[in-house]
Scaffold this motif. Sequence first.
Motif, PDB file in Angstrom:
ATOM      1  N   THR A 123       1.561   6.529  -6.975  1.00 31.44           N
ATOM      2  CA  THR A 123       0.482   7.447  -7.344  1.00 31.44           C
ATOM      3  C   THR A 123       0.956   8.889  -7.288  1.00 31.44           C
ATOM      4  N   THR A 166      -8.847   1.743  -4.132  1.00 28.09           N
ATOM      5  CA  THR A 166      -8.160   0.745  -3.317  1.00 28.09           C
ATOM      6  C   THR A 166      -8.179   1.145  -1.851  1.00 28.09           C
ATOM      7  N   ILE A 207       0.839  -1.198   0.000  1.00 26.30           N
ATOM      8  CA  ILE A 207       0.000   0.000   0.000  1.00 26.30           C
ATOM      9  C   ILE A 207       0.871   1.243   0.000  1.00 26.30           C
ATOM     10  N   LYS A 247       2.101   1.725  -3.484  1.00 29.35           N
ATOM     11  CA  LYS A 247       1.051   2.269  -4.346  1.00 29.35           C
ATOM     12  C   LYS A 247       0.882   3.761  -4.117  1.00 29.35           C
ATOM     13  N   SER A 248       0.947   4.181  -2.880  1.00 30.97           N
ATOM     14  CA  SER A 248       0.818   5.601  -2.576  1.00 30.97           C
ATOM     15  C   SER A 248       1.951   6.400  -3.194  1.00 30.97           C
ATOM     16  N   TYR A 306      -6.408   4.832  -7.013  1.00 34.20           N
ATOM     17  CA  TYR A 306      -5.827   5.022  -5.681  1.00 34.20           C
ATOM     18  C   TYR A 306      -6.921   5.094  -4.616  1.00 34.20           C
TER      19      TYR A 306
END
Length: 67
Positions: free
Chosen positions: A16, A51, A9, A12-13, A48
């Motif tokens: 993004t 999720t 996570i 992913k942040s 984003y």
Amino acid sequence: MKQKLSKLIDVKSIVTILLTAVFCVLALRRTISAEQFITVFTVVISFYFGTQSAKRQSAKRKSGDDE
């Protein structure tokens, strides 16, 4: 297992945020059109937040099952 998920996570942040920054720079340099920027930015932000929302709902379901 939870640590691996939290690291994913976090990645992913970071991705993004970096992707948003890159497309902002490309738009300011006029390398891409405004329509292309809006399309890509909308997809990235939707993914984003989608999720993140799914993660919160999953956590709520788990806490509700424990009661």
